[in-house]
Design an enzyme around this catalytic site. Structure first.
Site, PDB file in Angstrom:
ATOM      1  N   HIS A 191       0.918  -0.882  -0.105  1.00 17.19           N
ATOM      2  CA  HIS A 191       0.123   0.085   0.075  1.00 17.19           C
ATOM      3  C   HIS A 191       1.086   1.354  -0.003  1.00 17.19           C
ATOM      4  O   HIS A 191       2.099   1.102   0.461  1.00 17.19           O
ATOM      5  CB  HIS A 191      -0.780  -0.112   1.100  1.00 17.19           C
ATOM      6  CG  HIS A 191      -1.965   0.897   1.345  1.00 17.19           C
ATOM      7  ND1 HIS A 191      -1.836   2.368   1.686  1.00 17.19           N
ATOM      8  CD2 HIS A 191      -3.269   0.659   1.340  1.00 17.19           C
ATOM      9  CE1 HIS A 191      -3.005   2.986   1.936  1.00 17.19           C
ATOM     10  NE2 HIS A 191      -3.703   2.021   1.466  1.00 17.19           N
ATOM     11  N   ASP A 211       3.090  -4.804   8.007  1.00 10.49           N
ATOM     12  CA  ASP A 211       1.873  -3.877   8.068  1.00 10.49           C
ATOM     13  C   ASP A 211       0.730  -4.908   8.099  1.00 10.49           C
ATOM     14  O   ASP A 211       0.084  -5.815   7.069  1.00 10.49           O
ATOM     15  CB  ASP A 211       1.778  -3.360   6.623  1.00 10.49           C
ATOM     16  CG  ASP A 211       0.564  -2.506   6.274  1.00 10.49           C
ATOM     17  OD1 ASP A 211      -0.742  -2.924   7.160  1.00 10.49           O
ATOM     18  OD2 ASP A 211       0.218  -1.805   5.215  1.00 10.49           O
ATOM     19  N   GLN A 220      -4.659  -5.462   7.032  1.00  7.25           N
ATOM     20  CA  GLN A 220      -5.675  -6.344   6.345  1.00  7.25           C
ATOM     21  C   GLN A 220      -5.593  -7.660   7.196  1.00  7.25           C
ATOM     22  O   GLN A 220      -6.813  -8.209   7.570  1.00  7.25           O
ATOM     23  CB  GLN A 220      -5.448  -6.738   4.914  1.00  7.25           C
ATOM     24  CG  GLN A 220      -5.560  -5.369   4.022  1.00  7.25           C
ATOM     25  CD  GLN A 220      -6.953  -4.660   3.944  1.00  7.25           C
ATOM     26  OE1 GLN A 220      -7.771  -5.506   4.245  1.00  7.25           O
ATOM     27  NE2 GLN A 220      -6.939  -3.580   3.393  1.00  7.25           N
ATOM     28  N   LYS A 251     -10.344  -0.856  10.052  1.00  8.79           N
ATOM     29  CA  LYS A 251     -10.599  -1.883   9.352  1.00  8.79           C
ATOM     30  C   LYS A 251     -11.079  -3.099  10.168  1.00  8.79           C
ATOM     31  O   LYS A 251     -11.621  -4.166   9.850  1.00  8.79           O
ATOM     32  CB  LYS A 251      -9.613  -2.302   8.610  1.00  8.79           C
ATOM     33  CG  LYS A 251      -9.071  -1.221   7.640  1.00  8.79           C
ATOM     34  CD  LYS A 251      -8.026  -1.687   6.530  1.00  8.79           C
ATOM     35  CE  LYS A 251      -7.134  -0.545   5.990  1.00  8.79           C
ATOM     36  NZ  LYS A 251      -8.096   0.084   5.102  1.00  8.79           N
ATOM     37  N   CYS A 273      -4.863   2.433  -3.715  1.00  6.48           N
ATOM     38  CA  CYS A 273      -3.439   3.006  -3.169  1.00  6.48           C
ATOM     39  C   CYS A 273      -2.469   2.021  -3.214  1.00  6.48           C
ATOM     40  O   CYS A 273      -1.484   1.830  -2.228  1.00  6.48           O
ATOM     41  CB  CYS A 273      -3.687   3.127  -1.624  1.00  6.48           C
ATOM     42  SG  CYS A 273      -4.830   4.440  -1.281  1.00  6.48           S
TER      43      CYS A 273
END
Lengths: 424, 151
Positions: free
Chosen positions: A140, A218, A221, A244, A382
């Site tokens: 991202h 990261d 998600q 999220k 993104c």
């Protein structure tokens, strides 16, 4: 303090003995009963931001109605209670990630700010000019741009590990970049927001460590769909965002090993992050407060705590099983549509599916679906460099959450057939 | 469920021009050229123009990739703008921006008639930029710039 959320992960169904029931879960999300353009909302854009259960909404309004003041400063009942509520979320996050210590949890505004914190503080304070930061092609923008800024300001090199045509990290190329590159830090997604690919986190971390690099994941998600265990994968940094994970916007998390946080200089200066201040010199508060300058996102943290409790009540095992079934169903169903191409075919993937369609641009697909109440994302997500790697300008993306139903995927497929005829 | 409701946006003329834009061509000889980008979706449009001896815009060609709305808008733009002096094109662009932002088709600018099928865009705020992208490129080319601003 909140109880052992880690142990609650094992419970599975919300009520012991009662299996995962998506219809009942949907009743926890008030927005899911809304109509859009006169049609029942089919929300397939949770990877951009998830909807909020009533528990989160109520926790935040309950705090504002009954128990709210600034934290860490007031010598009064309201401030003490609010501080307890805020700090208890740190315990919850530590349990969620299986972090060794609650003091390793730093609250940020979102994933982007957490990565910027690491880039700025660890990047300038610990990494040396000439060392490299290694990212992947499926990052991202939030895990690309902060490292470019560090490169330009501090003279580190930025290396990019390729992904295969299947949309998986190219492990051989990754290893050879590590072997050659004087890499100080690997910063890589735990799950792609475009392809749904899971990174083999433990293997990726072991390789980084073998070549003397630290590793940041990261988890924006990944943490939504599977239990994350920073000790099991042997991460050095792990970041995610609250919104999220069914929590509110404005709250994110950085976890890092205590010895790293101790070595890192502060990111932002101000109140709450100091031990003492004079015009000559200030000294820093201990970790994690050293990294939390100013009044934090108190209500948002409380909302995140409620979201984590909610997820733990259902249980990651049950969530992962439900979403795996949704993903399998979606991949099978969408594959039958002529002229529709699913992007990426990773072995280990979750409920984020990007696709293109012959004769229909992603934006046109999204507008037509929206007319029938179906929300999908369209664009580059993104992740422009990944789009270039895949030779695409844009894709449409459907993403699933614990409240997504098989019937919603059927509605998506049925409407995509109509989109195809519309543009034929 | 059908898509009848989107017919306000995707009128036949738009679908036709979006699918087969007749003026999509890169002019090999040109006097000015500019590109526009829609950073939200990655759509691009390059417009090249040739001036006629009288100063009007004699020929317009575009090279684009994008959605049906932006392709159709570019194609209809070429039809509406070709042969007009730059000041007329600027006025037409201004009227067109008004059309796609408000949906109001009452303008007295006769040149706008061919563009009115795009008025439905006003109902879809996130799509307005799709329709204005080629115009932004054309205006930049008229101003002697090579890049259109994204706004």
């Amino acid at each position: 303090m909140v109880g052992d959320a880690g142990a609650m992960n094992q419970i599975g169904p919300r009520i012991p003995g009662v299996p995962f029931n998506v219809d009942r879960i949907r009743q926890d999300f008030p927005i899911l009963s809304q109509s859009v353009r006169g049609k029942k909302l089919v929300f397939l854009d949770s990877a951009a931001s998830a909807q909020k259960p009533r528990a989160v909404i109520e926790a935040m309004s309950h705090a504002m109605e009954t128990q709210y003041a600034n934290v860490h400063r007031g010598l009064h009942w309201m401030s003490e209670r609010t501080t307890d509520a805020y700090e208890s979320v740190r315990d919850q996050v530590a349990s969620l990630l299986n972090a060794p210590s609650r003091d390793e949890i730093v609250f940020t505004r979102n994933t982007t700010e957490a990565i910027n914190l690491v880039a700025h503080s660890y990047g300038r304070g610990v990494l040396q000019p000439g060392q490299a930061v290694l990212i992947s092609e499926m990052e991202h923008h939030s895990n690309i741009v902060p490292w470019q800024m560090l490169r330009d300001a501090h003279g580190i090199r930025l290396l990019v590990a390729p992904v295969t045509d299947a949309g998986e990290l190219d492990m051989a190329a990754y290893e050879s970049l590590l072997a050659d590159g004087n890499v100080g830090l690997v910063a890589i997604t735990h799950m792609s927001n475009v392809l749904g690919t899971y990174t083999p986190a433990a293997r990726v971390a072991a390789l980084a460590h073998r070549f003397g690099a630290r590793i940041l994941f990261d988890g924006s998600q990944a943490v939504v769909h599977r239990a994350a265990d920073v000790q099991a994968i042997d991460a050095d940094f792990y970041v995610f965002t609250g919104h999220k994970l069914y929590g509110p916007t404005g709250i994110g998390v950085l976890w890092a090993r205590a010895e790293l946080l101790d070595r890192m200089p502060p990111f932002l200066g101000g109140g709450d992050m100091i031990s003492s201040v004079s015009f000559e010199k200030s000294t820093w508060a201990r970790v994690p407060h050293k990294f939390e300058a100013g009044t934090p996102a108190i209500l948002e943290a409380i909302g995140l705590g409620a979201a984590i409790s909610y997820v733990n009540e259902i249980g990651y095992d049950a969530i992962a099983a439900h979403e795996q079934s949704l993903t399998d169903h979606a991949l099978a169903t969408l594959s039958t549509i002529d002229g529709l191409y699913i992007i990426g075919r990773a072995q280990d993937r979750g409920g984020v599916i990007s696709f293109t369609m012959d004769g229909a641009h992603a934006h046109d697909i999204a507008t037509l679906l929206d007319r029938n109440g179906i929300a999908v994302r369209a664009g580059h997500h993104c992740a422009e460099p990944l789009m270039q790697r895949l030779g695409l300008d844009s894709t449409a993306r459907a993403s699933f959450a614990l409240y997504t139903t098989h019937a919603e995927i059927d509605a998506l497929a049925e409407n995509l057939e109509r989109v195809r005829s519309f543009f034929q | 469920m059908s898509f009848d409701a989107v017919r306000d946006l995707y009128q036949d003329v738009i679908l036709r021009h979006g699918r087969n834009p007749v003026h999509m061509q890169r002019l090999e000889v040109f006097d000015a050229a500019a590109s526009g980008d829609n950073p939200m979706c990655g759509d691009r449009c390059e417009v090249r123009i040739q001036y006629a001896p009288d100063g009007a815009v004699g020929t317009i060609g575009f090279d684009a990739r994008g959605c049906a709305i932006s392709m159709a808008s570019a194609d209809l733009m070429v039809e509406a703008a070709t042969g007009r002096p730059p000041e007329d094109i600027r006025a037409l662009a201004s009227d067109f921006y008004g059309l796609v932002r408000t949906g109001d088709t009452a303008s007295e600018n006769t040149a706008l008639a061919a563009l009115k099928p795009l008025s439905g865009v006003a109902e879809y705020p996130s799509r307005i930029k799709c329709a204005t992208l080629p115009w932004a490129a054309l205006l930049a080319a008229l101003d002697g710039q090579t890049e259109a601003s994204s706004e």
